[in-house]
Design a protein around this motif. Structure first.
Motif, PDB file in Angstrom:
ATOM      1  N   SER A 243       0.973  -1.193  -0.074  1.00  0.00           N
ATOM      2  CA  SER A 243       0.056  -0.090  -0.072  1.00  0.00           C
ATOM      3  C   SER A 243       0.904   1.057  -0.008  1.00  0.00           C
ATOM      4  O   SER A 243       0.368   2.323  -0.484  1.00  0.00           O
ATOM      5  CB  SER A 243      -0.990  -0.037   1.191  1.00  0.00           C
ATOM      6  N   GLY A 244       2.020   1.265   0.362  1.00  0.00           N
ATOM      7  CA  GLY A 244       2.776   2.432   0.627  1.00  0.00           C
ATOM      8  C   GLY A 244       2.426   3.428   1.473  1.00  0.00           C
ATOM      9  O   GLY A 244       1.566   3.033   2.688  1.00  0.00           O
ATOM     10  N   GLU A 245       2.618   4.654   1.311  1.00  0.00           N
ATOM     11  CA  GLU A 245       1.979   5.664   1.898  1.00  0.00           C
ATOM     12  C   GLU A 245       1.313   7.089   1.299  1.00  0.00           C
ATOM     13  O   GLU A 245       1.839   7.019  -0.102  1.00  0.00           O
ATOM     14  CB  GLU A 245       3.311   6.451   2.843  1.00  0.00           C
ATOM     15  N   ILE A 246       0.401   7.240   1.630  1.00  0.00           N
ATOM     16  CA  ILE A 246      -0.281   8.919   1.093  1.00  0.00           C
ATOM     17  C   ILE A 246       0.389   9.908   1.437  1.00  0.00           C
ATOM     18  O   ILE A 246       0.414  10.213   2.887  1.00  0.00           O
ATOM     19  CB  ILE A 246      -1.745   8.482   1.380  1.00  0.00           C
ATOM     20  N   THR A 247       0.688  10.836   0.760  1.00  0.00           N
ATOM     21  CA  THR A 247       1.084  12.102   0.976  1.00  0.00           C
ATOM     22  C   THR A 247       0.118  13.202   1.079  1.00  0.00           C
ATOM     23  O   THR A 247      -0.563  13.340  -0.158  1.00  0.00           O
ATOM     24  CB  THR A 247       2.491  12.388  -0.054  1.00  0.00           C
ATOM     25  N   ILE A 248       0.072  13.996   2.100  1.00  0.00           N
ATOM     26  CA  ILE A 248      -0.849  15.145   2.143  1.00  0.00           C
ATOM     27  C   ILE A 248       0.045  16.484   2.268  1.00  0.00           C
ATOM     28  O   ILE A 248       0.838  16.679   3.330  1.00  0.00           O
ATOM     29  CB  ILE A 248      -1.818  15.083   3.078  1.00  0.00           C
ATOM     30  N   ASP A 249      -0.101  17.355   1.350  1.00  0.00           N
ATOM     31  CA  ASP A 249       0.478  18.748   1.151  1.00  0.00           C
ATOM     32  C   ASP A 249      -0.524  19.655   1.785  1.00  0.00           C
ATOM     33  O   ASP A 249      -1.651  19.765   1.340  1.00  0.00           O
ATOM     34  CB  ASP A 249       1.359  19.131  -0.090  1.00  0.00           C
TER      35      ASP A 249
END
Length: 260
Positions: A243-249
């Motif tokens: 799944s990895g990681e989700i990035t939020i900016d």
């Protein structure tokens, strides 16, 4: 006192002139006021979150027999009925298989039936005229919400066993997006405050009240597509779903008054 017409025009002109002079005086007074001294900073924050849910889209379809296309090729009602019956039976079997794999019925959405013509160009020999064949494709989409990612391999196996015609991919997501975007925005504001305090203390001034707060960009949230290991893609081992990681900016611009 009664004003004659000429006097009325004179009085109106005087009032207008006074209004203009008063406006000019106010503008001059405002321009002469000292501008508020401020410090303005921009800050960006990025957080990474581990997905805790996934969305999966698959499709089932059935086709009628292929026939030669004419200008007004009629549809065979019986062929359409037979194809629809097969499709509905397969859709029902798929839903039962998914429920047996541990997926709740409320997490399964079977979309509406779509019907469209499917044109097939038959290979022809050198001296034969080209011929286009046509058949009717009946399709049902199925969307799945997977709240327990540990069940994902079993669910993908169930889809394969049920013979889905197309798997449009797995998208990893967060159950609580608002909490993640709030965290990114909070960190951006904290960074802005730290930068402003650092600048003020370095220059020997003191921060006053906040004058303006603005988002330079709203928190950006992008779900992540499924990734597989290189060995699995080459068929060298059991597929591993990562799944990895989700990035939020997030980004902000904040201005503080500088105390005198």
């Amino acid at each position: 006192m009664k004003l004659i017409p000429h006097s009325r025009h004179v009085l109106a002109g005087a009032l207008l002139l006074g209004s203009l002079l008063g406006g000019a005086t106010t503008a001059q007074a405002q321009s002469s006021m000292p501008e508020t001294q401020r410090v303005q900073v921009q800050a960006q924050a990025e957080i990474k979150a581990e997905p805790d849910m996934a969305m999966l889209n698959a499709r089932l379809w059935e086709r009628t027999p292929t026939i030669a296309r004419t200008e007004n090729t009629p549809s065979d009602p019986q062929a359409l009925a037979d194809a629809r019956k097969r499709l509905e039976e397969r859709t029902g079997e798929l839903i039962r298989t998914l429920e047996q794999a541990g997926l709740e019925s409320k997490s399964i959405t079977a979309g509406s039936l779509s019907v469209r013509p499917d044109y097939v160009h038959r290979p022809v020999k050198k001296d034969e005229p080209p011929e286009t064949l046509v058949r009717t494709q009946l399709e049902r989409p199925v969307s799945l919400r997977i709240d327990d990612l540990d069940r994902l391999p079993a669910i993908l196996d169930a889809l394969t066993q049920a013979g889905v015609n197309a798997l449009d991919g797995v998208t990893y997501d967060l159950k609580d997006r608002d909490a993640a975007t709030d965290k990114a925005l909070t960190q951006a504001l904290e960074k802005a405050h730290h930068k402003a305090q650092l600048m003020a203390s370095t220059l020997g001034v003191e921060l006053g009240p906040v004058l303006n707060i603005q988002e330079t960009n709203a928190p950006i949230f992008a779900p992540r597509m499924m990734a597989m290991s290189a060995e699995a893609k080459q068929g060298g081992s059991t597929p591993e779903y990562r799944s990895g990681e989700i990035t939020i900016d997030a980004g902000v611009s904040v201005a503080w008054e500088i105390k005198n």
